[in-house]
Design a protein around this motif. Structure first.
Motif, PDB file in Angstrom:
ATOM      1  N   LEU A 158       0.821   0.949  -4.126  1.00  0.00           N
ATOM      2  CA  LEU A 158       0.303  -0.343  -3.668  1.00  0.00           C
ATOM      3  C   LEU A 158      -0.096  -0.276  -2.196  1.00  0.00           C
ATOM      4  O   LEU A 158      -0.273  -1.297  -1.548  1.00  0.00           O
ATOM      5  CB  LEU A 158       1.359  -1.432  -3.869  1.00  0.00           C
ATOM      6  N   GLY A 159      -0.191   0.948  -1.675  1.00  0.00           N
ATOM      7  CA  GLY A 159      -0.548   1.127  -0.268  1.00  0.00           C
ATOM      8  C   GLY A 159       0.650   0.940   0.651  1.00  0.00           C
ATOM      9  O   GLY A 159       1.804   0.960   0.224  1.00  0.00           O
ATOM     10  N   GLN A 205      -7.547  -1.552 -11.219  1.00  0.00           N
ATOM     11  CA  GLN A 205      -8.225  -2.165 -12.362  1.00  0.00           C
ATOM     12  C   GLN A 205      -8.659  -1.139 -13.411  1.00  0.00           C
ATOM     13  O   GLN A 205      -9.015  -1.510 -14.530  1.00  0.00           O
ATOM     14  CB  GLN A 205      -9.461  -2.940 -11.886  1.00  0.00           C
ATOM     15  N   LYS A 206      -8.648   0.135 -13.023  1.00  0.00           N
ATOM     16  CA  LYS A 206      -9.136   1.182 -13.929  1.00  0.00           C
ATOM     17  C   LYS A 206      -7.994   1.771 -14.758  1.00  0.00           C
ATOM     18  O   LYS A 206      -6.883   1.932 -14.263  1.00  0.00           O
ATOM     19  CB  LYS A 206      -9.827   2.287 -13.117  1.00  0.00           C
ATOM     20  N   PRO A 207      -8.258   2.090 -16.024  1.00  0.00           N
ATOM     21  CA  PRO A 207      -7.201   2.666 -16.872  1.00  0.00           C
ATOM     22  C   PRO A 207      -6.811   4.064 -16.399  1.00  0.00           C
ATOM     23  O   PRO A 207      -7.604   4.759 -15.768  1.00  0.00           O
ATOM     24  CB  PRO A 207      -7.850   2.708 -18.263  1.00  0.00           C
ATOM     25  N   ALA A 231       6.300   2.325  -3.957  1.00  0.00           N
ATOM     26  CA  ALA A 231       6.613   3.511  -4.761  1.00  0.00           C
ATOM     27  C   ALA A 231       7.083   3.129  -6.160  1.00  0.00           C
ATOM     28  O   ALA A 231       6.899   3.875  -7.114  1.00  0.00           O
ATOM     29  CB  ALA A 231       7.674   4.354  -4.057  1.00  0.00           C
ATOM     30  N   ARG A 232       7.692   1.934  -6.288  1.00  0.00           N
ATOM     31  CA  ARG A 232       8.203   1.458  -7.581  1.00  0.00           C
ATOM     32  C   ARG A 232       7.189   0.564  -8.316  1.00  0.00           C
ATOM     33  O   ARG A 232       7.420   0.161  -9.461  1.00  0.00           O
ATOM     34  CB  ARG A 232       9.501   0.674  -7.373  1.00  0.00           C
ATOM     35  N   ILE A 233       6.095   0.222  -7.659  1.00  0.00           N
ATOM     36  CA  ILE A 233       5.087  -0.715  -8.193  1.00  0.00           C
ATOM     37  C   ILE A 233       5.752  -2.026  -8.595  1.00  0.00           C
ATOM     38  O   ILE A 233       5.836  -2.412  -9.771  1.00  0.00           O
ATOM     39  CB  ILE A 233       4.298  -0.123  -9.387  1.00  0.00           C
ATOM     40  N   MET A 252      -2.728  -6.703  -8.201  1.00  0.00           N
ATOM     41  CA  MET A 252      -2.679  -5.244  -8.248  1.00  0.00           C
ATOM     42  C   MET A 252      -1.507  -4.755  -9.096  1.00  0.00           C
ATOM     43  O   MET A 252      -1.643  -3.841  -9.915  1.00  0.00           O
ATOM     44  CB  MET A 252      -2.555  -4.667  -6.830  1.00  0.00           C
ATOM     45  N   ILE A 253      -0.348  -5.371  -8.886  1.00  0.00           N
ATOM     46  CA  ILE A 253       0.852  -4.994  -9.638  1.00  0.00           C
ATOM     47  C   ILE A 253       0.635  -5.246 -11.134  1.00  0.00           C
ATOM     48  O   ILE A 253       0.930  -4.386 -11.968  1.00  0.00           O
ATOM     49  CB  ILE A 253       2.077  -5.781  -9.129  1.00  0.00           C
ATOM     50  N   ASN A 254       0.105  -6.407 -11.467  1.00  0.00           N
ATOM     51  CA  ASN A 254      -0.152  -6.731 -12.876  1.00  0.00           C
ATOM     52  C   ASN A 254      -1.188  -5.793 -13.488  1.00  0.00           C
ATOM     53  O   ASN A 254      -1.050  -5.374 -14.651  1.00  0.00           O
ATOM     54  CB  ASN A 254      -0.623  -8.182 -13.012  1.00  0.00           C
ATOM     55  N   ASN A 255      -2.213  -5.458 -12.703  1.00  0.00           N
ATOM     56  CA  ASN A 255      -3.253  -4.539 -13.187  1.00  0.00           C
ATOM     57  C   ASN A 255      -2.650  -3.189 -13.585  1.00  0.00           C
ATOM     58  O   ASN A 255      -3.081  -2.566 -14.556  1.00  0.00           O
ATOM     59  CB  ASN A 255      -4.321  -4.310 -12.109  1.00  0.00           C
TER      60      ASN A 255
END
Length: 313
Positions: A158-159, A205-207, A231-233, A252-255
């Motif tokens: 997540l940066g 957003q990409k698989p 690191a854990r998203i 981002m997390i949900n994606n």
């Protein structure tokens, strides 16, 4: 005394945990050095394991990780690619480094005329983002069905947007300015004025991750280079309070997580690591924990023997 001390430790912990000494079965019961290895025919091909180093790293960074997997799984048809194509310039932008890594993987397979049955990735730090970027490229599409395990060691998925270390954030900002680093700019989500058009958001957003059988996220709260939640998203308190960028962070997390949860053949495993570190400047700024996942023999042997080897069988 040992059992009493162990019980006291478990009572003091503020979270549920299992100690490795309590586990009835280890990930491997094979001796490190078997008497003799038989040459077996592997009709389904070899298991290619691609190891990718982090910022300012090199191809030798993950040598101990490779060693402990080889020791723990003797006789396995494993082929390691210790990526070196990016080691001279990890400050380039992620698209450039993605091109280099995918070229290296395809050339390695072609050069050694490999019949690949499985592909696993092991990344450290920034290398994990490069790996995820490779998965989205059309040239890699034919290998997606072969993906097996993604072992992420302190990966900034997540940066570094909500890093709670001002010292580290300032240091990375200065490094980005001095090196004119595209990758560091992208990790701080400042590569576009619209947060939903930044590299990390578009990548989320990409698989990619859902094609693995195992996605293992190793993180340490002692690591201040890469935020624990990144690191854990997962969500962090600062992002919850941020009404501007916080909602984008949630997206981002949900994606990233929704496709993983929805994939029936994919397991998401989070491993938290607490290192016994000396009182040094490296420990204070969080660097010691960031590199301990690479150079701590104590951690690596315990991790792979207890659980890690299961993901590469």
């Amino acid at each position: 005394i040992f059992y009493r001390s162990k019980e006291d430790l478990v009572k003091e912990l503020v979270f549920q945990a299992t100690l490795y000494s309590d586990l009835p079965h280890l990930a491997s019961d094979l001796p490190y050095f078997p008497a003799e290895e038989e040459d077996e025919e592997f009709e389904d091909g070899i298991h290619l394991v691609v190891c990718v180093h982090g910022l300012d790293g090199n191809s030798a960074d993950l040598r101990l990780v490779k060693t402990f997997i080889e020791l723990g799984l003797p006789g396995s048809r494993l082929d390691f690619l210790m990526s070196e194509r990016n080691q001279t310039d990890t400050f380039a932008d992620f698209d450039t480094m993605t091109d280099r890594l995918i070229d290296e993987i395809i050339q390695h397979i072609q050069l050694y005329n490999l019949t690949v049955g499985r592909i696993s990735f092991i990344g450290h730090s920034l290398g994990n983002v490069i790996i995820r970027s490779v998965l989205t490229r059309p040239r890699f599409r034919c290998y997606l069905v072969k993906l097996h395990t993604f072992l992420s060691l302190s990966g900034p998925h997540l940066g570094t947007l909500y890093n709670n270390s001002t010292l580290v954030s300032t240091g990375l900002w200065l490094m980005q300015k001095l090196k004119k680093s595209g990758s560091l700019l992208q990790l701080t989500c400042r590569d576009h004025t619209d947060p939903r058009k930044t590299f990390l958001y578009l990548l989320s957003q990409k698989p990619g991750l859902q094609f693995f059988k195992n996605v293992v996220l190793v993180a340490s709260p002692q690591d201040r280079y890469v935020p624990f939640h990144s690191a854990r998203i997962e969500m962090c308190r600062t992002a919850l309070k941020d009404r501007t960028t916080g909602p984008v962070y949630t997206e981002m997390i949900n994606n990233l997580l929704q496709p993983l949860v929805g994939a029936k053949d994919c397991r998401l495993i989070r491993q938290n690591v607490f290192h016994a570190l000396p009182n040094t400047a490296n420990t204070l700024i969080g660097r010691a924990a960031h590199i301990a996942v690479l150079d701590s023999e104590l951690f690596l042997e315990k991790f792979f023997l207890v659980a890690g080897l299961n993901y590469f069988k």
